[in-house]
Design an enzyme around this catalytic site. Structure first.
Site, PDB file in Angstrom:
ATOM      1  N   HIS A 232       0.814  -1.214   0.000  1.00 44.74           N
ATOM      2  CA  HIS A 232       0.000   0.000   0.000  1.00 44.74           C
ATOM      3  C   HIS A 232       0.846   1.262   0.000  1.00 44.74           C
ATOM      4  O   HIS A 232       0.351   2.346  -0.276  1.00 44.74           O
ATOM      5  CB  HIS A 232      -0.993  -0.003   1.166  1.00 44.74           C
ATOM      6  CG  HIS A 232      -0.399   0.270   2.516  1.00 44.74           C
ATOM      7  ND1 HIS A 232      -0.094  -0.719   3.428  1.00 44.74           N
ATOM      8  CD2 HIS A 232      -0.064   1.428   3.123  1.00 44.74           C
ATOM      9  CE1 HIS A 232       0.387  -0.180   4.537  1.00 44.74           C
ATOM     10  NE2 HIS A 232       0.422   1.131   4.367  1.00 44.74           N
TER      11      HIS A 232
ATOM     12  N   ASP B 139       0.421  -7.691   1.628  1.00 43.97           N
ATOM     13  CA  ASP B 139       0.803  -6.274   1.654  1.00 43.97           C
ATOM     14  C   ASP B 139       2.321  -6.113   1.664  1.00 43.97           C
ATOM     15  O   ASP B 139       2.906  -5.592   2.616  1.00 43.97           O
ATOM     16  CB  ASP B 139       0.178  -5.608   2.887  1.00 43.97           C
ATOM     17  CG  ASP B 139       0.244  -4.090   2.827  1.00 43.97           C
ATOM     18  OD1 ASP B 139       0.603  -3.546   1.764  1.00 43.97           O
ATOM     19  OD2 ASP B 139      -0.077  -3.445   3.849  1.00 43.97           O
TER      20      ASP B 139
ATOM     21  N   GLN C 126       0.326   5.693  11.721  1.00 48.73           N
ATOM     22  CA  GLN C 126       0.421   6.270  10.390  1.00 48.73           C
ATOM     23  C   GLN C 126       1.836   6.762  10.119  1.00 48.73           C
ATOM     24  O   GLN C 126       2.452   7.403  10.953  1.00 48.73           O
ATOM     25  CB  GLN C 126      -0.559   7.437  10.234  1.00 48.73           C
ATOM     26  CG  GLN C 126      -1.968   7.010   9.890  1.00 48.73           C
ATOM     27  CD  GLN C 126      -2.644   6.333  11.034  1.00 48.73           C
ATOM     28  OE1 GLN C 126      -2.461   6.742  12.161  1.00 48.73           O
ATOM     29  NE2 GLN C 126      -3.418   5.304  10.757  1.00 48.73           N
ATOM     30  N   GLY C 127       2.346   6.448   8.942  1.00 49.93           N
ATOM     31  CA  GLY C 127       3.677   6.890   8.597  1.00 49.93           C
ATOM     32  C   GLY C 127       4.703   5.799   8.820  1.00 49.93           C
ATOM     33  O   GLY C 127       5.793   5.821   8.267  1.00 49.93           O
ATOM     34  N   ASP C 128       4.357   4.809   9.663  1.00 52.78           N
ATOM     35  CA  ASP C 128       5.266   3.696   9.912  1.00 52.78           C
ATOM     36  C   ASP C 128       5.051   2.574   8.903  1.00 52.78           C
ATOM     37  O   ASP C 128       5.841   1.635   8.827  1.00 52.78           O
ATOM     38  CB  ASP C 128       5.046   3.131  11.323  1.00 52.78           C
ATOM     39  CG  ASP C 128       5.487   4.095  12.405  1.00 52.78           C
ATOM     40  OD1 ASP C 128       6.500   4.780  12.201  1.00 52.78           O
ATOM     41  OD2 ASP C 128       4.821   4.178  13.440  1.00 52.78           O
ATOM     42  N   SER C 129       3.973   2.657   8.143  1.00 52.79           N
ATOM     43  CA  SER C 129       3.660   1.633   7.156  1.00 52.79           C
ATOM     44  C   SER C 129       4.887   1.243   6.350  1.00 52.79           C
ATOM     45  O   SER C 129       5.690   2.088   5.963  1.00 52.79           O
ATOM     46  CB  SER C 129       2.596   2.134   6.180  1.00 52.79           C
ATOM     47  OG  SER C 129       1.330   2.109   6.756  1.00 52.79           O
TER      48      SER C 129
END
Length: 269
Positions: free
Chosen positions: A88, A133, A222-225
């Site tokens: 993603h 993912d 969020q942002g660590d994905s």
């Protein structure tokens, strides 16, 4: 469910939509505030970390990010010219990405080294089946001489209680400085726990890892994905999605590297 894209622990809207289509939201890129934003999760309840100790932890920036530092996602150096991240996080054109190695504070551009991305491979089953993912990006300029992290290949490593650690530059929800490299211990909770907690969100025991705390308080965000979940010196998982960040009963979900190791290795070479 909120990804760590704010629903996929990343900030890319495309990632959020893909995750949502499976009943889950990715932790995605740095900010999912608008349709043009990318992934967006950060470490919550963690401590300051240093890339000198974990040189294989790579920040993945994108020119479409709303963050001034262009923060987008995390990733892991697995070969001098290859990084593993979340599917993603890899939905934009290759030319829009920059991999950054050795920069603890993203606003300090006097540190670290950078490389553009020449090509992207995304698991072809991502968006069509639960899980999957994962993605591999090829660096235009290899990070020669930088230590890499080997892939976990044993699916039995996903045992409840295993002491894994997640790293990233993502959202802290006020528990730490923004755009700064951090880490947090997130023990494996086990498939049984997440299968029940996320019964309606599409958690798949065959391909995902459930890690964190039943009471919340510590998590990726969020942002660590796309960033690394590490166990026993190996890339154990890839930050994927979750509902909120560090909320009780909603632990982080990670792509299980062992499940996709053969496909990833074929791309790594």
């Amino acid at each position: 469910m909120t990804g760590r894209l704010q629903l996929v622990r990343a900030a890319v809207a495309a990632g959020v939509l893909a995750a949502a289509s499976l009943g889950a939201v990715a932790v995605g890129p740095a900010s999912a505030a608008s349709a043009s934003d990318g992934p967006s999760p950060r470490i919550v309840g963690g401590t300051i970390a240093h890339t000198a100790d974990t040189p294989w932890a790579i920040q993945l920036s994108n020119s479409g990010s709303p963050d001034p530092t262009e923060e987008w996602c995390g990733s892991t150096l697995v070969a001098a010219n290859k990084i593993v991240t979340a599917a993603h996080c890899a939905q934009e054109a290759a030319s829009t990405y920059t991999a950054i190695q050795g920069r603890d504070v993203l606003s300090d551009t006097s540190t670290g080294q950078e490389s553009k991305i020449s090509s992207i491979w995304v698991d072809p089953d991502y968006g069509n089946q639960p899980g999957h993912d994962v993605a591999v990006m090829t660096l235009t300029t290899p990070f020669d001489g930088v230590a890499t992290l080997p892939l976990e290949t044993d699916s039995a490593a996903d045992t409840a209680g295993a002491a894994s650690v997640v790293y990233g530059w993502g959202e802290t929800e006020g528990t730490g400085p923004a755009d700064t490299f951090q880490k947090v211990d997130v023990p494996v909770l086990g498939d049984a726990y997440c299968s029940e907690a996320y019964a309606s969100e599409g958690y798949t025991a065959d391909g995902e890892i459930c890690a964190g705390y039943e009471d919340g308080g510590k998590d990726s965000c969020q942002g660590d994905s796309g960033g690394p979940l590490v166990l026993n010196g190996r890339l154990f998982g890839v930050v994927s999605w979750g509902i909120g960040c560090a909320d009780a009963g909603n632990p982080g979900v990670y792509a299980e590297v062992a499940t996709y190791a053969s496909e990833l290795q074929a791309q790594i070479g």
